[in-house]
Write a protein that holds these residues in place. Structure first.
Motif, PDB file in Angstrom:
ATOM      1  N   ALA A 242       4.473   5.783  -5.010  1.00 32.19           N
ATOM      2  CA  ALA A 242       4.908   5.753  -6.406  1.00 32.19           C
ATOM      3  C   ALA A 242       3.878   6.418  -7.315  1.00 32.19           C
ATOM      4  O   ALA A 242       4.233   7.075  -8.300  1.00 32.19           O
ATOM      5  N   THR A 243       2.593   6.258  -6.986  1.00 31.60           N
ATOM      6  CA  THR A 243       1.542   6.921  -7.761  1.00 31.60           C
ATOM      7  C   THR A 243       1.584   8.426  -7.551  1.00 31.60           C
ATOM      8  O   THR A 243       1.457   9.206  -8.505  1.00 31.60           O
ATOM      9  N   ARG A 244       1.783   8.847  -6.323  1.00 31.47           N
ATOM     10  CA  ARG A 244       1.804  10.283  -6.008  1.00 31.47           C
ATOM     11  C   ARG A 244       2.906  11.008  -6.755  1.00 31.47           C
ATOM     12  O   ARG A 244       2.713  12.133  -7.229  1.00 31.47           O
ATOM     13  N   ILE A 245       4.066  10.374  -6.886  1.00 32.89           N
ATOM     14  CA  ILE A 245       5.186  11.041  -7.556  1.00 32.89           C
ATOM     15  C   ILE A 245       5.219  10.732  -9.050  1.00 32.89           C
ATOM     16  O   ILE A 245       6.140  11.155  -9.748  1.00 32.89           O
ATOM     17  N   GLY A 246       4.213  10.003  -9.540  1.00 34.88           N
ATOM     18  CA  GLY A 246       4.111   9.735 -10.972  1.00 34.88           C
ATOM     19  C   GLY A 246       5.146   8.777 -11.506  1.00 34.88           C
ATOM     20  O   GLY A 246       5.579   8.914 -12.657  1.00 34.88           O
ATOM     21  N   GLU A 247       5.545   7.794 -10.705  1.00 39.82           N
ATOM     22  CA  GLU A 247       6.617   6.887 -11.116  1.00 39.82           C
ATOM     23  C   GLU A 247       6.169   5.430 -11.151  1.00 39.82           C
ATOM     24  O   GLU A 247       6.967   4.529 -10.939  1.00 39.82           O
TER      25      GLU A 247
ATOM     26  N   GLU B 241       0.829  -1.208   0.000  1.00 39.20           N
ATOM     27  CA  GLU B 241       0.000   0.000   0.000  1.00 39.20           C
ATOM     28  C   GLU B 241       0.861   1.254   0.000  1.00 39.20           C
ATOM     29  O   GLU B 241       0.570   2.231  -0.700  1.00 39.20           O
ATOM     30  N   ARG B 242       1.924   1.232   0.779  1.00 36.29           N
ATOM     31  CA  ARG B 242       2.820   2.392   0.814  1.00 36.29           C
ATOM     32  C   ARG B 242       3.523   2.558  -0.538  1.00 36.29           C
ATOM     33  O   ARG B 242       3.647   3.666  -1.063  1.00 36.29           O
TER      34      ARG B 242
ATOM     35  N   GLU C  37      11.680   7.021  -6.217  1.00 41.14           N
ATOM     36  CA  GLU C  37      11.748   8.349  -5.608  1.00 41.14           C
ATOM     37  C   GLU C  37      12.968   9.116  -6.095  1.00 41.14           C
ATOM     38  O   GLU C  37      12.889  10.329  -6.357  1.00 41.14           O
ATOM     39  N   GLU C  38      14.093   8.435  -6.218  1.00 40.59           N
ATOM     40  CA  GLU C  38      15.296   9.105  -6.703  1.00 40.59           C
ATOM     41  C   GLU C  38      15.098   9.606  -8.140  1.00 40.59           C
ATOM     42  O   GLU C  38      15.557  10.700  -8.490  1.00 40.59           O
TER      43      GLU C  38
ATOM     44  N   GLU D 275       2.325  -2.003 -13.897  1.00 43.39           N
ATOM     45  CA  GLU D 275       3.287  -2.397 -12.859  1.00 43.39           C
ATOM     46  C   GLU D 275       2.571  -2.729 -11.558  1.00 43.39           C
ATOM     47  O   GLU D 275       2.938  -3.684 -10.863  1.00 43.39           O
ATOM     48  N   VAL D 276       1.541  -1.967 -11.225  1.00 39.90           N
ATOM     49  CA  VAL D 276       0.764  -2.253 -10.015  1.00 39.90           C
ATOM     50  C   VAL D 276       0.087  -3.615 -10.137  1.00 39.90           C
ATOM     51  O   VAL D 276       0.082  -4.415  -9.191  1.00 39.90           O
ATOM     52  N   ALA D 277      -0.472  -3.898 -11.302  1.00 40.38           N
ATOM     53  CA  ALA D 277      -1.156  -5.175 -11.504  1.00 40.38           C
ATOM     54  C   ALA D 277      -0.189  -6.349 -11.394  1.00 40.38           C
ATOM     55  O   ALA D 277      -0.510  -7.379 -10.786  1.00 40.38           O
ATOM     56  N   VAL D 278       1.002  -6.214 -11.970  1.00 38.30           N
ATOM     57  CA  VAL D 278       1.993  -7.287 -11.889  1.00 38.30           C
ATOM     58  C   VAL D 278       2.423  -7.516 -10.448  1.00 38.30           C
ATOM     59  O   VAL D 278       2.557  -8.664  -9.985  1.00 38.30           O
TER      60      VAL D 278
END
Length: 450
Positions: free
Chosen positions: A37-42, A31-32, A89-90, A47-50
């Protein structure tokens, strides 16, 4: 060796609890990972489904009774999610830093063009000058690149390759323009001018991307004040101080974020484990995290409280499962297990079981089941016995103990020997037996501990 033994037991129930805890932590980690990753558009939907499908297969290990595989693979997946999120994030921070650096280049280029246009032989377009002045002042402009390119084009002669003067070539270099393509502005080639500004942009981008715009606001004001007066003799000192303060603040925010994430994970785990007994602690967490700027000392205190409460509850459940597993195993061997023996064991620290086929003798089991370490030994229930039978009883118990380990293994539990004395190495312990619940009433002077 079938004298007194110290053994360690890990029950199936305990292993299941460990596995379920791993899966709860995996869900929190996912969940984190997804939210950040969604919030920062990355991250993409694919990828979430996999990732979700991979986690479904890990949860299936519990249903398939692949408990060892689950205990190995789930922590590895949690660690992978943490590494993967850090990399995403990087990337987001680097992108934000490059945007800031590109914007800074545009500002610098616009300022340089303005100075050049002021000394140009032909008057500049007033609208172009106004646009360049706004860009140089830091105002957002939708066509900033095109405006700066127009400014250079107005300065350049018809055939820039053949007719650029030395002064114009120097200006093109200052504006970071390729001679062959004067309309292309190279935003990346800026480090030589002010490396500290690159570091500042990186830190500010990190704060804004990972912790929100408000976290960087004080530093943006300081940077703006420094850049308003480039001739200030304190400029180098002020920039150095800003770099140091930004680095320290970014580290503090990161530590705070990690501890808050730990608290949220523990709170979710405790919600399942503690039930209503954790309501008060849950309310404290909700109040702490509702604050705009959660107090780090309070977060640390709550993390410790949850850690202790979860450990205590797991130990309590494990102790119950261990006592039950041992008593049920001994019952399978023909020993008399009565109602209340689990409680008597917990209260008195040990319990004695009899067997109809060996009158006058029994087995004592004891120790703190919370630690997993137990003591088991054959005992005599009366002083008026034939001591020559003691060795036979220990030999019988030797075979029964082997069968007990096998029974527990078949039920998914593990019983290992940590210490054992040989048959006849110490006298058989004699106790007086309380027939009501199997607890010991008094102990004889021939007591031996293992």
């Amino acid at each position: 060796m079938s004298g007194p033994k110290v053994v360690r037991i890990v029950t199936r129930e305990e292993i299941l609890a460990i596995c379920e805890g791993h899966l709860r932590r995996l869900e929190q980690a996912f969940e984190r990972w997804q939210a950040q990753a969604t919030r920062i558009g990355e991250v993409s939907a694919a990828e979430v489904a996999v990732t979700r499908a991979r986690h479904d297969s890990l949860r299936q290990l519990l249903q398939d009774d692949q408990l060892l595989a689950l205990q190995k693979e789930v922590p590895e997946e949690i660690a992978f999610l943490a590494r993967d999120l850090a990399e995403r994030e990087e990337r987001a921070v680097d992108k934000a830093a490059r945007v800031r650096q590109s914007r800074r280049n545009l500002h610098d280029n616009a300022a340089t063009l303005l100075r050049a246009l002021e000394t140009a032989t032909s008057p500049a377009d007033p609208s172009l000058v106004d646009a360049l002045r706004a860009i140089a002042a830091g105002s957002a402009h939708a066509d900033a690149d095109a405006v700066v390119a127009r400014g250079f084009a107005q300065l350049a002669p018809a055939n820039p390759v053949d007719t650029l003067s030395d002064t114009q070539r120097a200006l093109a270099d200052a504006l970071q323009v390729e001679h062959a393509r004067p309309g292309r502005w190279i935003a990346e080639d800026h480090a030589a001018r002010e490396p500290r500004l690159d570091r500042i942009d990186q830190h500010i981008a990190r704060l804004q991307t990972l912790h929100g715009d408000a976290s960087a606001e004080p530093f943006l004001r300081r940077l703006e004040a420094i850049e308003r007066d480039p001739a200030d003799p304190r400029r180098n000192m002020l920039l150095d101080s800003l770099v140091v303060d930004l680095a320290a603040t970014a580290a503090d925010w990161q530590a705070r974020r990690e501890r808050i994430a730990t608290l949220r994970t523990l709170a979710a785990e405790a919600e399942t484990l503690l039930g209503t007994s954790g309501t008060e602690l849950s309310a404290q967490v909700a109040a702490c995290l509702a604050a705009p700027d959660p107090n780090l000392a309070q977060v640390e205190a709550l993390v410790q409280k949850y850690t202790d409460a979860i450990a205590q509850e797991l130990h309590r459940r494990a102790a119950i499962a261990r006592r039950r597993a041992v008593l049920e195993g001994l019952a399978s061997l023909g020993y008399e297990v009565r109602e209340g023996m689990e409680t008597a064991w917990a209260d008195a620290g040990s319990v004695v079981l009899r067997k109809a086929t060996t009158p006058g003798y029994g087995v004592e089991v004891g120790g703190r089941a919370e630690t997993g370490r137990l003591q088991v030994r054959p005992v005599s229930l009366t002083d008026t016995r034939d001591p020559t039978r003691d060795r036979d009883i220990e030999t019988i118990w030797c075979g029964e103990f082997t069968r007990l380990r096998s029974i527990l293994a078949d039920r998914g539990s593990e019983l290992t020997i940590e210490k054992a004395l040989a048959i006849g190495e110490v006298p058989l312990k004699v106790i007086e037996f309380d027939d009501s619940d199997g607890s010991e009433a008094t102990r004889s002077s021939t007591r031996n501990s293992s």
